[in-house]
Design an enzyme around this catalytic site. Structure first.
Site, PDB file in Angstrom:
ATOM      1  N   GLY A 137       0.833  -1.202   0.000  1.00  0.00           N
ATOM      2  CA  GLY A 137       0.000   0.000   0.000  1.00  0.00           C
ATOM      3  C   GLY A 137       0.863   1.246   0.000  1.00  0.00           C
ATOM      4  O   GLY A 137       1.111   1.849  -1.044  1.00  0.00           O
ATOM      5  N   PHE A 162      -8.779  -2.762  -2.421  1.00  0.00           N
ATOM      6  CA  PHE A 162      -9.362  -1.505  -1.913  1.00  0.00           C
ATOM      7  C   PHE A 162      -9.641  -0.529  -3.058  1.00  0.00           C
ATOM      8  O   PHE A 162      -9.416   0.672  -2.913  1.00  0.00           O
ATOM      9  CB  PHE A 162      -8.425  -0.817  -0.908  1.00  0.00           C
ATOM     10  CG  PHE A 162      -8.002  -1.648   0.267  1.00  0.00           C
ATOM     11  CD1 PHE A 162      -8.922  -2.411   0.960  1.00  0.00           C
ATOM     12  CD2 PHE A 162      -6.682  -1.646   0.704  1.00  0.00           C
ATOM     13  CE1 PHE A 162      -8.529  -3.168   2.064  1.00  0.00           C
ATOM     14  CE2 PHE A 162      -6.280  -2.390   1.803  1.00  0.00           C
ATOM     15  CZ  PHE A 162      -7.199  -3.158   2.486  1.00  0.00           C
ATOM     16  N   THR A 164     -11.619   1.855  -5.180  1.00  0.00           N
ATOM     17  CA  THR A 164     -12.854   2.648  -5.220  1.00  0.00           C
ATOM     18  C   THR A 164     -13.440   2.589  -6.630  1.00  0.00           C
ATOM     19  O   THR A 164     -12.694   2.705  -7.607  1.00  0.00           O
ATOM     20  CB  THR A 164     -12.537   4.111  -4.843  1.00  0.00           C
ATOM     21  OG1 THR A 164     -11.941   4.118  -3.552  1.00  0.00           O
ATOM     22  CG2 THR A 164     -13.792   4.981  -4.835  1.00  0.00           C
ATOM     23  N   GLU A 248      -4.941  14.414  -6.036  1.00  0.00           N
ATOM     24  CA  GLU A 248      -5.776  13.409  -5.359  1.00  0.00           C
ATOM     25  C   GLU A 248      -5.917  13.769  -3.879  1.00  0.00           C
ATOM     26  O   GLU A 248      -7.010  13.713  -3.315  1.00  0.00           O
ATOM     27  CB  GLU A 248      -5.137  12.020  -5.518  1.00  0.00           C
ATOM     28  CG  GLU A 248      -5.853  10.957  -4.707  1.00  0.00           C
ATOM     29  CD  GLU A 248      -5.374   9.530  -4.977  1.00  0.00           C
ATOM     30  OE1 GLU A 248      -4.631   9.319  -5.968  1.00  0.00           O
ATOM     31  OE2 GLU A 248      -5.746   8.634  -4.199  1.00  0.00           O
ATOM     32  N   ARG A 249      -4.793  14.173  -3.272  1.00  0.00           N
ATOM     33  CA  ARG A 249      -4.826  14.481  -1.828  1.00  0.00           C
ATOM     34  C   ARG A 249      -5.616  15.750  -1.547  1.00  0.00           C
ATOM     35  O   ARG A 249      -6.336  15.836  -0.545  1.00  0.00           O
ATOM     36  CB  ARG A 249      -3.394  14.572  -1.298  1.00  0.00           C
ATOM     37  CG  ARG A 249      -2.785  13.189  -1.293  1.00  0.00           C
ATOM     38  CD  ARG A 249      -1.327  13.120  -1.024  1.00  0.00           C
ATOM     39  NE  ARG A 249      -0.944  11.715  -1.082  1.00  0.00           N
ATOM     40  CZ  ARG A 249       0.242  11.260  -1.422  1.00  0.00           C
ATOM     41  NH1 ARG A 249       1.202  12.109  -1.739  1.00  0.00           N
ATOM     42  NH2 ARG A 249       0.482   9.969  -1.444  1.00  0.00           N
ATOM     43  N   GLY A 345     -25.390  13.081  21.885  1.00  0.00           N
ATOM     44  CA  GLY A 345     -25.737  12.038  22.849  1.00  0.00           C
ATOM     45  C   GLY A 345     -25.959  10.708  22.142  1.00  0.00           C
ATOM     46  O   GLY A 345     -25.309  10.419  21.128  1.00  0.00           O
ATOM     47  N   GLY A 370      -2.900   7.826   0.698  1.00  0.00           N
ATOM     48  CA  GLY A 370      -1.668   7.972   1.495  1.00  0.00           C
ATOM     49  C   GLY A 370      -2.060   8.279   2.935  1.00  0.00           C
ATOM     50  O   GLY A 370      -2.850   9.194   3.190  1.00  0.00           O
TER      51      GLY A 370
HETATM   52  C1  LIG Z   1     -12.111   2.718   1.360  1.00  0.00           C
HETATM   53  C2  LIG Z   1     -10.780   2.685   0.681  1.00  0.00           C
HETATM   54  C3  LIG Z   1     -10.693   3.118  -0.651  1.00  0.00           C
HETATM   55  C4  LIG Z   1      -9.461   3.060  -1.308  1.00  0.00           C
HETATM   56  N1  LIG Z   1      -9.388   3.387  -2.638  1.00  0.00           N
HETATM   57  C5  LIG Z   1      -8.255   3.113  -3.333  1.00  0.00           C
HETATM   58  C6  LIG Z   1      -8.216   3.229  -4.757  1.00  0.00           C
HETATM   59  O1  LIG Z   1      -9.194   3.631  -5.386  1.00  0.00           O
HETATM   60  N2  LIG Z   1      -7.075   2.888  -5.409  1.00  0.00           N
HETATM   61  C7  LIG Z   1      -5.969   2.456  -4.746  1.00  0.00           C
HETATM   62  O2  LIG Z   1      -4.968   2.163  -5.402  1.00  0.00           O
HETATM   63  N3  LIG Z   1      -5.965   2.325  -3.398  1.00  0.00           N
HETATM   64  C8  LIG Z   1      -7.084   2.631  -2.680  1.00  0.00           C
HETATM   65  N4  LIG Z   1      -7.112   2.473  -1.319  1.00  0.00           N
HETATM   66  C9  LIG Z   1      -5.918   2.000  -0.647  1.00  0.00           C
HETATM   67  C10 LIG Z   1      -5.237   3.042   0.244  1.00  0.00           C
HETATM   68  O3  LIG Z   1      -4.658   4.059  -0.530  1.00  0.00           O
HETATM   69  C11 LIG Z   1      -4.232   2.305   1.139  1.00  0.00           C
HETATM   70  O4  LIG Z   1      -5.012   1.562   2.069  1.00  0.00           O
HETATM   71  C12 LIG Z   1      -3.269   3.228   1.839  1.00  0.00           C
HETATM   72  O5  LIG Z   1      -2.384   3.822   0.926  1.00  0.00           O
HETATM   73  C13 LIG Z   1      -2.452   2.498   2.919  1.00  0.00           C
HETATM   74  O6  LIG Z   1      -1.898   1.319   2.427  1.00  0.00           O
HETATM   75  P1  LIG Z   1      -2.093  -0.062   3.246  1.00  0.00           P
HETATM   76  O7  LIG Z   1      -3.556  -0.208   3.532  1.00  0.00           O
HETATM   77  O8  LIG Z   1      -1.452  -1.137   2.490  1.00  0.00           O
HETATM   78  O9  LIG Z   1      -1.368   0.187   4.613  1.00  0.00           O
HETATM   79  P2  LIG Z   1       0.179  -0.093   4.917  1.00  0.00           P
HETATM   80  O10 LIG Z   1       1.027   0.512   3.882  1.00  0.00           O
HETATM   81  O11 LIG Z   1       0.349  -1.539   5.191  1.00  0.00           O
HETATM   82  O12 LIG Z   1       0.368   0.716   6.271  1.00  0.00           O
HETATM   83  C14 LIG Z   1      -0.053   0.218   7.548  1.00  0.00           C
HETATM   84  C15 LIG Z   1       0.362   1.227   8.623  1.00  0.00           C
HETATM   85  O13 LIG Z   1       1.790   1.397   8.593  1.00  0.00           O
HETATM   86  C16 LIG Z   1       2.098   2.774   8.453  1.00  0.00           C
HETATM   87  N5  LIG Z   1       3.307   2.964   7.650  1.00  0.00           N
HETATM   88  C17 LIG Z   1       3.607   2.398   6.441  1.00  0.00           C
HETATM   89  N6  LIG Z   1       4.789   2.840   5.995  1.00  0.00           N
HETATM   90  C18 LIG Z   1       5.249   3.716   6.926  1.00  0.00           C
HETATM   91  C19 LIG Z   1       6.426   4.532   7.036  1.00  0.00           C
HETATM   92  N7  LIG Z   1       7.372   4.540   6.095  1.00  0.00           N
HETATM   93  N8  LIG Z   1       6.577   5.301   8.148  1.00  0.00           N
HETATM   94  C20 LIG Z   1       5.639   5.306   9.106  1.00  0.00           C
HETATM   95  N9  LIG Z   1       4.503   4.573   9.064  1.00  0.00           N
HETATM   96  C21 LIG Z   1       4.309   3.799   7.980  1.00  0.00           C
HETATM   97  C22 LIG Z   1       0.904   3.381   7.745  1.00  0.00           C
HETATM   98  O14 LIG Z   1       0.830   4.786   7.951  1.00  0.00           O
HETATM   99  C23 LIG Z   1      -0.238   2.620   8.406  1.00  0.00           C
HETATM  100  O15 LIG Z   1      -0.555   3.216   9.624  1.00  0.00           O
HETATM  101  C24 LIG Z   1      -8.319   2.598  -0.623  1.00  0.00           C
HETATM  102  C25 LIG Z   1      -8.421   2.200   0.719  1.00  0.00           C
HETATM  103  C26 LIG Z   1      -9.631   2.221   1.356  1.00  0.00           C
HETATM  104  C27 LIG Z   1      -9.713   1.724   2.784  1.00  0.00           C
END
Ligand SMILES: Cc1cc2nc3c(=O)[nH]c(=O)nc-3n(C[C@H](O)[C@H](O)[C@H](O)COP(=O)(O)OP(=O)(O)OC[C@H]3O[C@@H](n4cnc5c(N)ncnc54)[C@H](O)[C@@H]3O)c2cc1C
Length: 393
Positions: A137, A162, A164, A248-249, A345, A370
């Site tokens: 991710g 994930f 969208t 995007e952000r 409440g 992100g």
């Molecule tokens: C409802 C929803 C819609 C989404 N839509 C899309 C979409 O349309 N297209 C798409 O491509 N993705 C999509 N995503 C994915 C989303 O962008 C990722 O979930 C997100 O980027 C985090 O990646 P991950 O879930 O793999 O978490 P991970 O990368 O596994 O991270 C887990 C935790 O570790 C922390 N972490 C990771 N690396 C570091 C670092 N270097 N330093 C400190 N902390 C760190 C993170 O902040 C987090 O708290 C979606 C997600 C959701 C839940």
């Protein structure tokens, strides 16, 4: 702009913005709000609503009219996101109009623009973006989906999660590994049509919030995609993503601030009506101070956001500004919606109340596009880069 909140006129707001806002609000009232509960149960917004959005001209507002878009600037795209979220409608329009369309517009061939953009603006074709994978991710460079060069086509294998609009999408712009150079050099963006052999979709996930917005897994098994579906140049995908992620952000920040305004407005109305100890809730100083704090924070962040919206309209938004906007807007949203829920409440915990839905929806804004931690990494990298440059002088 917002009902009970005394927010001053936005710097770029014109009569045209007001006219579009009135039209979008009316459309949401007639077409979205009466159906929203049903869509939540179905875990998706039907394609017919996408087409209605297109017919009204509310999709791809800043795509040039030569490709069927609205031909407006980014402030109008921002307005669409704001009005939907202000009304509590979680809908993947930002992914479609503000993420996927710009990729095609900025990096696509003339043929790709003709093929996809016009139909995207009409709402007859829905776009998704596939970066995240089950095991990757935040660390995008490590993605594993492969696109092997087979002469006139790529052979794609892997999966995304994930995503969208994943379930309703007609195509996905997928980040794939095309060669074995450095991790970022090896990534390319490829448009994969949903009806192609070997492309399958999972069921929409059961999410804790934003339930009407479909999010699912996508699987690619020996998918043969013509080379003409490569977006831009091979190996440049990572750079393209880095270019487009600030927008995007910013979109997520816009949605977070508008959601905050929606929930605050609803809470102002609630505390005026609801009584305890022979008083309206708003008469307690605690209520007044909590809401004063929330409204003040909203206005401060709204100003920074408006600055960023103007920068994005001029194509000048930097990655650091995009990261700051997302980090602060989504954290504020989480904090304010929590305070607002408390002021409701027990009713705040009941799904039919907008504040409950917003509370659940707010959580993911600190994760997708992100995470907050990744936003802090981006911001701190810029800080240390400046310090390093100063040291060198
Ligand atoms: C409802 C929803 C819609 C989404 N839509 C899309 C979409 O349309 N297209 C798409 O491509 N993705 C999509 N995503 C994915 C989303 O962008 C990722 O979930 C997100 O980027 C985090 O990646 P991950 O879930 O793999 O978490 P991970 O990368 O596994 O991270 C887990 C935790 O570790 C922390 N972490 C990771 N690396 C570091 C670092 N270097 N330093 C400190 N902390 C760190 C993170 O902040 C987090 O708290 C979606 C997600 C959701 C839940």
């Amino acid at each position: 702009m917002y009902k009970n909140l005394q927010i001053p006129r936005r710097p770029y707001q014109s009569e045209e913005h007001q006219m579009v806002q009135d039209a979008v609000d009316q459309f949401i009232k007639n077409e979205a709000l009466p159906n929203y509960e049903k869509w939540e149960k179905e875990k998706m917004i039907p394609k017919s609503f996408w087409r209605q959005m297109g017919t009204q001209g509310f999709l791809c507002m800043d795509v040039p009219d030569t490709y069927g878009g609205g031909g407006c600037d980014f402030t109008f795209s921002a307005l669409i996101l704001e009005r939907l979220r202000y009304a509590g409608i979680d809908f993947g329009v930002a992914v479609h109009s503000d993420i996927v369309a710009p990729y095609i517009l900025n990096y696509g061939t003339e043929d790709q623009k003709q093929r996809y953009l016009t139909r995207m603006a009409q709402g007859t074709m829905i776009g998704a973006i596939g970066m995240t994978e089950p095991s990757v991710g935040s660390d995008l460079k490590a993605l594993k989906t492969t696109a092997q060069d087979r002469g006139d086509h790529y052979l794609i294998n892997g999966s995304k999660t994930f995503i969208t609009n994943g379930y309703v999408c007609d195509f996905v712009v997928a980040a794939c590994r095309t060669n074995t150079g450095t991790p970022q050099e090896g990534i390319s963006l490829i448009i994969i049509d949903a009806d192609i052999d070997g492309f399958t979709k999972g069921h929409p996930f059961d999410k804790i919030g934003a339930r009407a917005q479909d999010t699912c897994e996508l699987f690619f098994e020996d998918v043969r995609v013509a080379k003409s579906n490569l977006l831009g140049e091979e190996g440049k995908g990572f750079a393209y993503m880095m270019n487009e992620l600030p927008r995007e952000r910013l979109g997520i920040a816009i949605e977070a601030i508008a959601s905050t305004a929606g929930v605050l407005d609803a809470t102002l109305a609630y505390v005026t009506e609801r009584r305890a100890f022979n008083k309206a809730l708003y008469e307690f100083q605690n209520t007044q101070f909590k809401l004063a704090d929330c409204a003040a924070e909203l206005q401060v962040y709204q100003s920074y956001l408006d600055h960023c919206i103007e920068l994005q309209s001029a194509h000048k938004l930097t990655p650091t500004q995009g990261a700051i906007a997302k980090l602060k807007a989504t954290e504020m949203y989480g904090k304010v919606v929590d305070e607002c829920l408390q002021l409701h409440g027990g009713y705040g915990f009941i799904w039919e109340y907008a504040v409950a839905r917003s509370y659940a929806a707010s959580r993911v804004t600190r994760i997708y596009g992100g995470t907050s931690e990744i936003m802090k990494l981006i911001i701190s990298r810029a800080l240390f880069k400046d310090a390093y440059m100063a040291d060198k002088k």
